[in-house]
Design a protein around this motif. Structure first.
Motif, mmCIF file in Angstrom:
data_model
loop_
_atom_site.group_PDB
_atom_site.id
_atom_site.type_symbol
_atom_site.label_atom_id
_atom_site.label_comp_id
_atom_site.label_asym_id
_atom_site.label_seq_id
_atom_site.Cartn_x
_atom_site.Cartn_y
_atom_site.Cartn_z
ATOM 1 N N CYS A 1 -5.852 -2.865 64.654
ATOM 2 C CA CYS A 1 -4.552 -2.225 64.512
ATOM 3 C C CYS A 1 -4.790 -0.726 64.393
ATOM 4 N N THR B 1 -1.390 5.961 63.985
ATOM 5 C CA THR B 1 -1.407 7.353 64.418
ATOM 6 C C THR B 1 -0.304 8.139 63.714
ATOM 7 N N THR C 1 2.633 8.822 70.834
ATOM 8 C CA THR C 1 2.570 7.685 71.755
ATOM 9 C C THR C 1 1.346 7.746 72.658
ATOM 10 N N GLN D 1 -1.435 6.198 70.776
ATOM 11 C CA GLN D 1 -1.173 4.766 70.686
ATOM 12 C C GLN D 1 -1.457 4.068 72.009
ATOM 13 N N GLN D 2 -1.101 4.702 73.108
ATOM 14 C CA GLN D 2 -1.397 4.116 74.411
ATOM 15 C C GLN D 2 -2.902 4.050 74.668
ATOM 16 N N ALA E 1 -0.502 -1.013 67.925
ATOM 17 C CA ALA E 1 -0.589 0.415 67.626
ATOM 18 C C ALA E 1 0.771 0.895 67.155
ATOM 19 N N GLY E 2 0.762 1.718 66.114
ATOM 20 C CA GLY E 2 2.008 2.224 65.569
ATOM 21 C C GLY E 2 1.771 3.431 64.693
#
Length: 327
Positions: free
Chosen positions: A189, A192, A197, A200-201, A211-212
């Motif tokens: 997990c 960030t 984003t 996360q990507q 991812a969050g």
């Protein structure tokens, strides 16, 4: 030689021409081909670490080739490609060194902090603390392994063998260790900054299961969490995310103050531990794993003269992966 030099804290680095340095006994001179930019370099620039001597040349993720040997150097030859890490010297005689814990040495020296580092065309290094790299892989791609990878590896070992791992801060270290953890069969997990984003990507592309943002709740309790971001407020958040008996590893050399938190999120045998430096054994073990796991680094390259720009991008979080300087 030339170098980007820090004359005083909170100042821009300045380009300087200097006489070519000569190695002393047990030392080598290295022609630098690439040097990663680490968050610890920001702590040096900002004067957040104790006992910094000025002027200092930062940089401790160094890849280069030996071009001159000092007296008594064995095992390295001119032309050999080597990596120079954060740990640049230990005394060998203090209680920690005698116990095999050289990362806790009472009298250490650190590359780019207490001895000049790799934001330069050349540097002097203790031959005992240079890692042979062989000829496989690109210099720029290898540079982040020399700190982000090595400290990341030590933090992963300290996290234990749990299968569900949280990574807080998905920059240079996070994106390397996520690959190692996936290779080991763990689920990841990635946490960030809010709205990041792009990071996360990247995490999802490297095999993360989720991812969050750092304040989000993961889909399941974590066995362990590693905090790479130097943000003390992440410690209580990570404690809330780990299961009973879980462990939170603080992997940075510097972190903002940890806020107070209720005892109940630490209770049930949760643990908070810190990582200090590395050992040469860590280096040998990790570089072997990096080859076996086929670790790929995501990098943005800057000319050495643009070291200040690279540091500014790192400070603002406007980087994906790792920044690397090339002389």
């Amino acid at each position: 030689m030339y170098a980007m030099v820090l004359q005083a804290p909170n100042r821009p680095l300045m380009r300087e021409q200097r006489p070519d340095p000569l190695p002393g006994p047990g030392e080598v001179r290295i022609e630098v081909s690439a040097c990663g930019v680490c968050r610890t370099d920001l702590h040096v620039v900002d004067g957040e670490l104790p006992d910094i001597r000025y002027p200092i040349i930062p940089g401790h993720e160094v890849v280069g080739r030996v071009d001159l040997l000092g007296e008594g150097v064995d095992g390295l030859a001119p032309g050999a490609r080597v990596g120079v890490p954060w740990l640049g010297f230990t005394c060998g005689t203090c209680p920690y060194c005698r116990e095999g814990k050289e990362n806790l040495c009472d009298h250490p020296r650190f590359t780019g902090y207490t001895r000049d580092g790799g934001f330069a065309s050349h540097l002097i290094a203790d031959a005992r603390y240079c890692f042979p790299l062989g000829e496989g892989g690109d210099d720029v791609a290898l540079a982040p392994l020399l700190c982000a990878g090595l400290i990341g590896w030590r933090s992963l070992l300290m996290a234990g063998d749990g299968k569900r791992l949280g990574i807080y801060g998905f920059g240079a270290a996070g994106h390397i260790i996520a690959q190692v953890a996936r290779w080991q069969g763990r689920s990841i997990c990635a946490f960030t900054r809010d709205g990041d984003t792009e990071a996360q990507q990247l995490a999802l592309s490297l095999g993360a299961d989720w991812a969050g943002a750092s304040g989000d709740k993961p889909p399941a309790e974590l066995d362990a969490a590693i905090i790479y971001a130097p943000v003390g407020a992440l410690v209580p958040q990570a404690l809330r995310a780990v299961r009973k008996g879980g462990r939170v590893v603080c992997a940075g050399i510097h972190m903002s103050d940890i806020p107070s938190f209720p005892y109940d999120i630490l209770w049930e045998e949760r643990q908070i531990v810190s990582v200090a430096n590395l050992t040469r054994q860590d280096g040998g073990d990790f570089l072997k794993v990096a080859r076996e796991a086929n670790i790929k680094t995501t990098t943005t390259t800057f000319p050495l003269d643009q070291a200040n720009e690279a540091l500014a991008r790192l400070r603002s979080g406007n980087l994906v992966g790792a920044a690397v300087l090339r002389p």
